[in-house]
Design a protein around this motif. Structure first.
Motif, PDB file in Angstrom:
ATOM      1  N   ALA A  17      50.638  38.294  36.529  1.00 50.65           N
ATOM      2  CA  ALA A  17      49.677  39.339  36.898  1.00 50.65           C
ATOM      3  C   ALA A  17      48.353  38.717  37.340  1.00 50.65           C
ATOM      4  N   LEU A  18      47.917  37.639  36.674  1.00 49.41           N
ATOM      5  CA  LEU A  18      46.681  36.994  37.095  1.00 49.41           C
ATOM      6  C   LEU A  18      46.831  36.403  38.491  1.00 49.41           C
ATOM      7  N   ILE A  19      47.969  35.786  38.756  1.00 51.16           N
ATOM      8  CA  ILE A  19      48.196  35.197  40.089  1.00 51.16           C
ATOM      9  C   ILE A  19      48.149  36.276  41.163  1.00 51.16           C
ATOM     10  N   ARG A  20      48.770  37.410  40.895  1.00 51.78           N
ATOM     11  CA  ARG A  20      48.776  38.484  41.891  1.00 51.78           C
ATOM     12  C   ARG A  20      47.376  39.063  42.086  1.00 51.78           C
ATOM     13  N   ALA A  21      46.592  39.097  41.014  1.00 48.56           N
ATOM     14  CA  ALA A  21      45.231  39.638  41.116  1.00 48.56           C
ATOM     15  C   ALA A  21      44.252  38.635  41.730  1.00 48.56           C
ATOM     16  N   HIS A  22      44.562  37.348  41.612  1.00 51.18           N
ATOM     17  CA  HIS A  22      43.688  36.278  42.127  1.00 51.18           C
ATOM     18  C   HIS A  22      44.560  35.280  42.907  1.00 51.18           C
ATOM     19  N   PRO A  23      45.056  35.675  44.059  1.00 52.54           N
ATOM     20  CA  PRO A  23      46.083  34.883  44.753  1.00 52.54           C
ATOM     21  C   PRO A  23      45.584  33.639  45.476  1.00 52.54           C
ATOM     22  N   LEU A  24      44.262  33.440  45.543  1.00 53.85           N
ATOM     23  CA  LEU A  24      43.748  32.242  46.207  1.00 53.85           C
ATOM     24  C   LEU A  24      43.852  31.080  45.227  1.00 53.85           C
ATOM     25  N   GLY A  25      44.894  30.267  45.403  1.00 53.97           N
ATOM     26  CA  GLY A  25      45.119  29.151  44.500  1.00 53.97           C
ATOM     27  C   GLY A  25      44.634  27.839  45.094  1.00 53.97           C
ATOM     28  N   LEU A  26      44.263  26.908  44.231  1.00 56.98           N
ATOM     29  CA  LEU A  26      43.886  25.570  44.679  1.00 56.98           C
ATOM     30  C   LEU A  26      45.133  24.700  44.650  1.00 56.98           C
ATOM     31  N   LEU A  27      45.634  24.358  45.837  1.00 59.07           N
ATOM     32  CA  LEU A  27      46.841  23.547  45.977  1.00 59.07           C
ATOM     33  C   LEU A  27      46.455  22.071  45.885  1.00 59.07           C
ATOM     34  N   PHE A  77      45.064  28.782  39.653  1.00 55.54           N
ATOM     35  CA  PHE A  77      44.577  30.122  39.970  1.00 55.54           C
ATOM     36  C   PHE A  77      43.476  30.491  38.981  1.00 55.54           C
ATOM     37  N   GLN A  78      42.292  30.755  39.490  1.00 56.42           N
ATOM     38  CA  GLN A  78      41.142  31.075  38.655  1.00 56.42           C
ATOM     39  C   GLN A  78      40.971  32.582  38.548  1.00 56.42           C
ATOM     40  N   ALA A 105      39.602  32.763  32.496  1.00 53.86           N
ATOM     41  CA  ALA A 105      41.062  32.824  32.440  1.00 53.86           C
ATOM     42  C   ALA A 105      41.597  32.047  33.625  1.00 53.86           C
ATOM     43  N   MET A 106      42.629  31.241  33.387  1.00 52.10           N
ATOM     44  CA  MET A 106      43.189  30.407  34.444  1.00 52.10           C
ATOM     45  C   MET A 106      44.681  30.247  34.240  1.00 52.10           C
ATOM     46  N   VAL A 107      45.400  30.172  35.368  1.00 56.08           N
ATOM     47  CA  VAL A 107      46.822  29.849  35.348  1.00 56.08           C
ATOM     48  C   VAL A 107      47.045  28.625  36.221  1.00 56.08           C
ATOM     49  N   GLN A 108      47.815  27.681  35.708  1.00 54.83           N
ATOM     50  CA  GLN A 108      48.220  26.529  36.493  1.00 54.83           C
ATOM     51  C   GLN A 108      49.735  26.565  36.663  1.00 54.83           C
ATOM     52  N   ALA A 109      50.169  26.390  37.907  1.00 52.68           N
ATOM     53  CA  ALA A 109      51.592  26.371  38.233  1.00 52.68           C
ATOM     54  C   ALA A 109      51.961  24.982  38.736  1.00 52.68           C
ATOM     55  N   ARG A 110      53.030  24.445  38.205  1.00 52.38           N
ATOM     56  CA  ARG A 110      53.534  23.152  38.648  1.00 52.38           C
ATOM     57  C   ARG A 110      54.961  23.314  39.143  1.00 52.38           C
ATOM     58  N   GLY A 111      55.309  22.553  40.140  1.00 59.73           N
ATOM     59  CA  GLY A 111      56.677  22.633  40.638  1.00 59.73           C
ATOM     60  C   GLY A 111      56.888  21.768  41.862  1.00 59.73           C
ATOM     61  N   GLU A 112      58.080  21.902  42.426  1.00 57.45           N
ATOM     62  CA  GLU A 112      58.446  21.138  43.609  1.00 57.45           C
ATOM     63  C   GLU A 112      58.160  21.951  44.859  1.00 57.45           C
ATOM     64  N   LYS A 171      45.516  29.678  30.316  1.00 59.43           N
ATOM     65  CA  LYS A 171      44.428  29.464  29.366  1.00 59.43           C
ATOM     66  C   LYS A 171      43.447  30.624  29.468  1.00 59.43           C
ATOM     67  N   TRP A 172      43.338  31.376  28.387  1.00 64.71           N
ATOM     68  CA  TRP A 172      42.388  32.488  28.289  1.00 64.71           C
ATOM     69  C   TRP A 172      41.332  32.074  27.263  1.00 64.71           C
ATOM     70  N   LYS A 173      40.239  31.506  27.723  1.00 68.04           N
ATOM     71  CA  LYS A 173      39.151  31.088  26.831  1.00 68.04           C
ATOM     72  C   LYS A 173      38.131  32.226  26.811  1.00 68.04           C
ATOM     73  N   VAL A 174      38.309  33.135  25.872  1.00 72.02           N
ATOM     74  CA  VAL A 174      37.508  34.368  25.865  1.00 72.02           C
ATOM     75  C   VAL A 174      36.974  34.652  24.454  1.00 72.02           C
ATOM     76  N   SER A 175      36.357  33.638  23.875  1.00 75.08           N
ATOM     77  CA  SER A 175      35.624  33.756  22.599  1.00 75.08           C
ATOM     78  C   SER A 175      36.515  33.907  21.372  1.00 75.08           C
ATOM     79  N   GLN A 176      37.829  33.580  21.495  1.00 76.80           N
ATOM     80  CA  GLN A 176      38.700  33.704  20.318  1.00 76.80           C
ATOM     81  C   GLN A 176      38.294  32.780  19.189  1.00 76.80           C
ATOM     82  N   ASN A 177      37.576  31.701  19.503  1.00 74.09           N
ATOM     83  CA  ASN A 177      37.201  30.709  18.490  1.00 74.09           C
ATOM     84  C   ASN A 177      35.942  31.085  17.716  1.00 74.09           C
ATOM     85  N   ARG A 178      35.337  32.227  18.052  1.00 75.39           N
ATOM     86  CA  ARG A 178      34.118  32.656  17.369  1.00 75.39           C
ATOM     87  C   ARG A 178      34.436  33.613  16.217  1.00 75.39           C
ATOM     88  N   GLN A 179      33.496  33.738  15.288  1.00 73.48           N
ATOM     89  CA  GLN A 179      33.635  34.717  14.221  1.00 73.48           C
ATOM     90  C   GLN A 179      33.634  36.127  14.818  1.00 73.48           C
TER      91      GLN A 179
END
Length: 211
Positions: A17-27, A77-78, A105-112, A171-179
């Motif tokens: 869903a993140l990729i579809r919402a933010h389709p400009l990926g850094l190749l 994908f950012q 929030a970021m998704v990284q895709a790896r492949g051939e 990776k969703w770094k959205v303050s989960q590490n805080r009280q």
């Protein structure tokens, strides 16, 4: 990507869903002599249980020549991101031991990757990409609106890239590490500034949405 367990997102439905919402990926690809990175709009699809990413590059872009059939690549994908001020933390008033950070929030895709040349692959890819992003417009533009000879000439100037994804990392770094009090402060601060999407992510991933 550095990925502490509490920031990991493993639900592939969420990742896609993140990729579809933010389709400009850094190749990102590498050759014997250099690393190359280019922002490219991608289409995501699934075929026979595999996740595929499709895009195209200008023939003038040297990256496609470095991507031979079977080459390993990375696409980043950012999603949403924002600065987080320590002024939003309850801990600022309690003990002052707080510092700024950045939520994202970021998704990284790896492949051939495989390279495709020829209109039989490129025309459907370009048409689908166009239709996807024109669909919500009052009068959508379509590739077929342009003269066929013009489209044919444009297609001769590009090459297709198809990636069969072997690994999706989120990776969703959205303050989960805080009280909890700090998470609530971040959510409230974001909403006050009109950043509803990030506030929703902090609430959802921080366990605040249903409390």
């Amino acid at each position: 990507m550095y990925l502490p367990p509490h920031f990991a997102e493993t639900d592939e439905t969420v990742l896609r869903a993140l990729i579809r919402a933010h389709p400009l990926g850094l190749l990102v690809s590498s050759s014997d002599t250099e690393l190359l990175a280019n922002p490219v709009p991608f289409l995501l699809s699934e075929r026979d249980g595999a996740t595929l990413l499709r895009a195209h590059l200008s023939k003038a872009n040297p990256q496609w020549r470095h991507i031979k059939d079977g080459a390993r690549v990375l696409v980043a994908f950012q999603g949403g991101d924002t600065y987080v001020t320590p002024s939003w933390y309850a801990g600022k008033a309690e003990h002052g031991k707080v510092v700024p950070t950045w939520n994202y929030a970021m998704v990284q895709a790896r492949g051939e990757a495989r390279v495709h040349e020829g209109a039989d692959w490129l025309h459907p890819q370009v048409s689908e990409l166009t239709d996807t992003h024109e669909a919500a417009r009052p009068a959508p533009w379509a590739v077929s609106d342009a003269p066929e000879t013009f489209v044919a000439a444009q297609l001769r100037g590009i090459v297709g890239i198809e990636i069969e994804v072997s690994e999706l990392t989120g990776k969703w770094k959205v303050s989960q590490n805080r009280q909890e009090a700090d998470r609530r402060g971040v959510e409230g601060g974001l909403r006050h500034e009109g950043q509803e999407a990030m506030a929703d992510m902090v609430a959802r991933h921080g366990g605040l949405a249903d409390t």
